[in-house]
Scaffold this active site. Structure first.
Site, PDB file in Angstrom:
ATOM      1  N   HIS A  12       0.806  -1.232   0.000  1.00  0.00           N
ATOM      2  CA  HIS A  12       0.000   0.000   0.000  1.00  0.00           C
ATOM      3  C   HIS A  12       0.834   1.274   0.000  1.00  0.00           C
ATOM      4  CE1 HIS A  12       1.042   0.012   4.227  1.00  0.00           C
ATOM      5  NE2 HIS A  12       0.444   1.174   4.387  1.00  0.00           N
ATOM      6  N   GLY A  14       3.457   1.610  -2.110  1.00  0.00           N
ATOM      7  CA  GLY A  14       3.987   1.741  -3.462  1.00  0.00           C
ATOM      8  C   GLY A  14       3.071   2.580  -4.339  1.00  0.00           C
ATOM      9  N   SER A 108       2.331  -7.473 -14.977  1.00  0.00           N
ATOM     10  CA  SER A 108       3.055  -6.470 -15.748  1.00  0.00           C
ATOM     11  C   SER A 108       3.046  -6.887 -17.205  1.00  0.00           C
ATOM     12  CB  SER A 108       4.496  -6.344 -15.250  1.00  0.00           C
ATOM     13  OG  SER A 108       5.299  -5.675 -16.196  1.00  0.00           O
ATOM     14  N   SER A 109       3.003  -5.917 -18.101  1.00  0.00           N
ATOM     15  CA  SER A 109       2.945  -6.249 -19.526  1.00  0.00           C
ATOM     16  C   SER A 109       4.233  -6.887 -20.028  1.00  0.00           C
ATOM     17  CB  SER A 109       2.627  -4.998 -20.354  1.00  0.00           C
ATOM     18  OG  SER A 109       3.573  -3.983 -20.120  1.00  0.00           O
ATOM     19  N   CYS A 110       5.284  -6.905 -19.211  1.00  0.00           N
ATOM     20  CA  CYS A 110       6.532  -7.555 -19.628  1.00  0.00           C
ATOM     21  C   CYS A 110       6.403  -9.081 -19.627  1.00  0.00           C
ATOM     22  CB  CYS A 110       7.699  -7.139 -18.735  1.00  0.00           C
ATOM     23  SG  CYS A 110       7.629  -7.823 -17.082  1.00  0.00           S
ATOM     24  N   TYR A 137      11.895 -11.071 -13.765  1.00  0.00           N
ATOM     25  CA  TYR A 137      10.683 -10.422 -13.254  1.00  0.00           C
ATOM     26  C   TYR A 137       9.455 -10.961 -13.974  1.00  0.00           C
ATOM     27  CZ  TYR A 137       7.466  -6.618 -12.033  1.00  0.00           C
ATOM     28  OH  TYR A 137       6.392  -5.880 -11.585  1.00  0.00           O
ATOM     29  N   LYS A 141       6.067 -12.889 -12.490  1.00  0.00           N
ATOM     30  CA  LYS A 141       4.712 -12.375 -12.684  1.00  0.00           C
ATOM     31  C   LYS A 141       3.821 -13.392 -13.404  1.00  0.00           C
ATOM     32  CE  LYS A 141       4.646  -8.470 -10.594  1.00  0.00           C
ATOM     33  NZ  LYS A 141       3.677  -8.226  -9.514  1.00  0.00           N
ATOM     34  N   PRO A 164      -1.445  -4.440 -16.077  1.00  0.00           N
ATOM     35  CA  PRO A 164      -1.362  -3.034 -16.478  1.00  0.00           C
ATOM     36  C   PRO A 164      -0.200  -2.810 -17.440  1.00  0.00           C
ATOM     37  CG  PRO A 164      -1.203  -3.326 -14.070  1.00  0.00           C
ATOM     38  CD  PRO A 164      -0.979  -4.654 -14.714  1.00  0.00           C
ATOM     39  N   HIS A 180      11.652   3.621 -13.984  1.00  0.00           N
ATOM     40  CA  HIS A 180      11.212   3.361 -15.343  1.00  0.00           C
ATOM     41  C   HIS A 180      11.473   4.584 -16.223  1.00  0.00           C
ATOM     42  CE1 HIS A 180       8.908   0.211 -13.134  1.00  0.00           C
ATOM     43  NE2 HIS A 180       9.307  -0.485 -14.166  1.00  0.00           N
ATOM     44  N   ARG A 210       6.079   2.474 -26.869  1.00  0.00           N
ATOM     45  CA  ARG A 210       5.579   2.187 -25.527  1.00  0.00           C
ATOM     46  C   ARG A 210       4.198   2.828 -25.305  1.00  0.00           C
ATOM     47  NH1 ARG A 210       8.899  -0.958 -25.877  1.00  0.00           N
ATOM     48  NH2 ARG A 210      10.651  -1.485 -24.505  1.00  0.00           N
ATOM     49  N   ASP A 270      17.780  -1.238 -26.008  1.00  0.00           N
ATOM     50  CA  ASP A 270      16.460  -0.667 -26.279  1.00  0.00           C
ATOM     51  C   ASP A 270      15.364  -1.343 -25.456  1.00  0.00           C
ATOM     52  OD1 ASP A 270      16.588   1.467 -28.020  1.00  0.00           O
ATOM     53  OD2 ASP A 270      16.642   0.204 -29.807  1.00  0.00           O
TER      54      ASP A 270
END
Length: 314
Positions: A12, A14, A108-110, A137, A141, A164, A180, A210, A270
């Site tokens: 909470h 973050g 995460s979208s990664c 990471y 996830k 997200p 980021h 992005r 990149d």
């Protein structure tokens, strides 16, 4: 959800967790709780089990994670996979064991393959190789969202997951070594403007594309899912719009008012070439974002200016 239901936000303090807590309270939820890292170490299974046994939250938002940008992910992969797996395993299993009514896991979208078809649909998960710079990471996830899926499949637990896109906004991490791209560029250009530097170095070619979602929109989308979604499949959360890193840098330069040159260092990585989420599932459910990127960057820069003297920036 009942307005007086006990809702535990893991993480909470973050950027993600604090904004979800704020949004829940704005919507009238009166019993939203959190624990600091000092009060509860989420990597400690015994401590997590004891917390759930005593507090008995009815709803859980799992926003706690060890996070960072390309440099941090590439430098400390063992830390990223171990700590995130520990947090997720401990919280998800304790939530099931104590009968939590609903859990929302934030991914995460990664998680998606590096060379994914665009825009990225949820079903593209695990169809190709991951981006190497944040593989550890991403694997953690992926494991978290699959845990939620399998706990629902085997036990009928109402555990849902949301993916997200890149998030930004007031309260972000503005460190140069562990943040980021958007907050790092904002800080770099602000400091270059203040010092009169004639150029700002930006990692990579500037060509990767992005997508960015303002943090308050993210919180609104997450609360929407808590209130309206019980499906087994995870859901993308974003804007469905993208721009190049070069275009992002030019936009931040405009907002900050920096007059110097942008130098793109192509010797630096990149990252993933393109990462645009297909957000049609959320749109079909009736939710869409509200804050456009330039407006969001202006709000973020205003917050940065007001708070920079109190920020711990590495």
């Amino acid at each position: 959800m009942e307005k007086n239901a006990k809702i535990y936000i893991a993480g909470h303090h973050g950027l993600v967790g604090s904004n979800i807590m704020k949004k829940l309270r704005e919507k009238g939820y009166t019993n939203v709780i959190g624990k600091t890292r000092q009060e509860l170490d989420l990597t400690n299974q015994d401590a997590v089990n004891a917390f759930f046994d005593v507090e008995r939250p009815e709803y859980v938002v799992l926003a706690a994670a060890k996070v960072g940008g390309i440099l941090a992910n590439n430098s400390y992969p063992a830390d990223f996979i171990m700590k995130n797996l520990q947090i997720q395993c401990n919280v998800i299993d304790a939530a099931y064991r104590t009968g939590v009514k609903k859990l929302l896991f934030l991914g995460s979208s990664c998680i998606y393959p590096r060379m994914c078809p665009q825009p990225i649909k949820e079903e593209y998960l695990l169809t190709g190789e991951l981006e190497k710079t944040n593989e550890a990471y991403a694997l953690a996830k992926i494991s978290g969202l699959k845990m939620c899926y399998f706990y629902k499949k085997q036990y009928g637990a109402n555990f849902i997951s949301v993916m997200p896109t890149n998030l930004y906004g007031p309260g972000d991490n503005f460190g140069l070594t562990n943040s980021h791209v958007l907050p790092a560029l904002l800080r770099k250009m602000h400091e270059a403007k203040e010092s009169g530097a004639d150029k700002v170095e930006i990692w990579g070619t500037g060509k990767p594309l992005r997508e960015f979602l303002y943090i308050e929109d993210m919180a609104d989308g997450c609360v929407f899912l808590l209130e309206n979604y019980d499906g087994a499949d995870f859901v993308n959360l974003g804007t469905g719009k993208e721009l190049t890193i070069r275009e992002l840098a030019e936009l931040i330069k405009k907002v900050v008012g920096y007059q110097g040159e942008l130098y793109f260092n192509s010797d630096k990585p990149d990252g993933t070439p393109r990462k645009l989420l297909d957000v049609s599932k959320m749109k079909r459910m009736g939710w869409t974002y509200k804050v456009e990127l330039e407006d969001g960057i202006r709000r973020t820069y205003r917050w940065f200016l007001e708070n920079q003297n109190h920020l711990v920036m590495k």
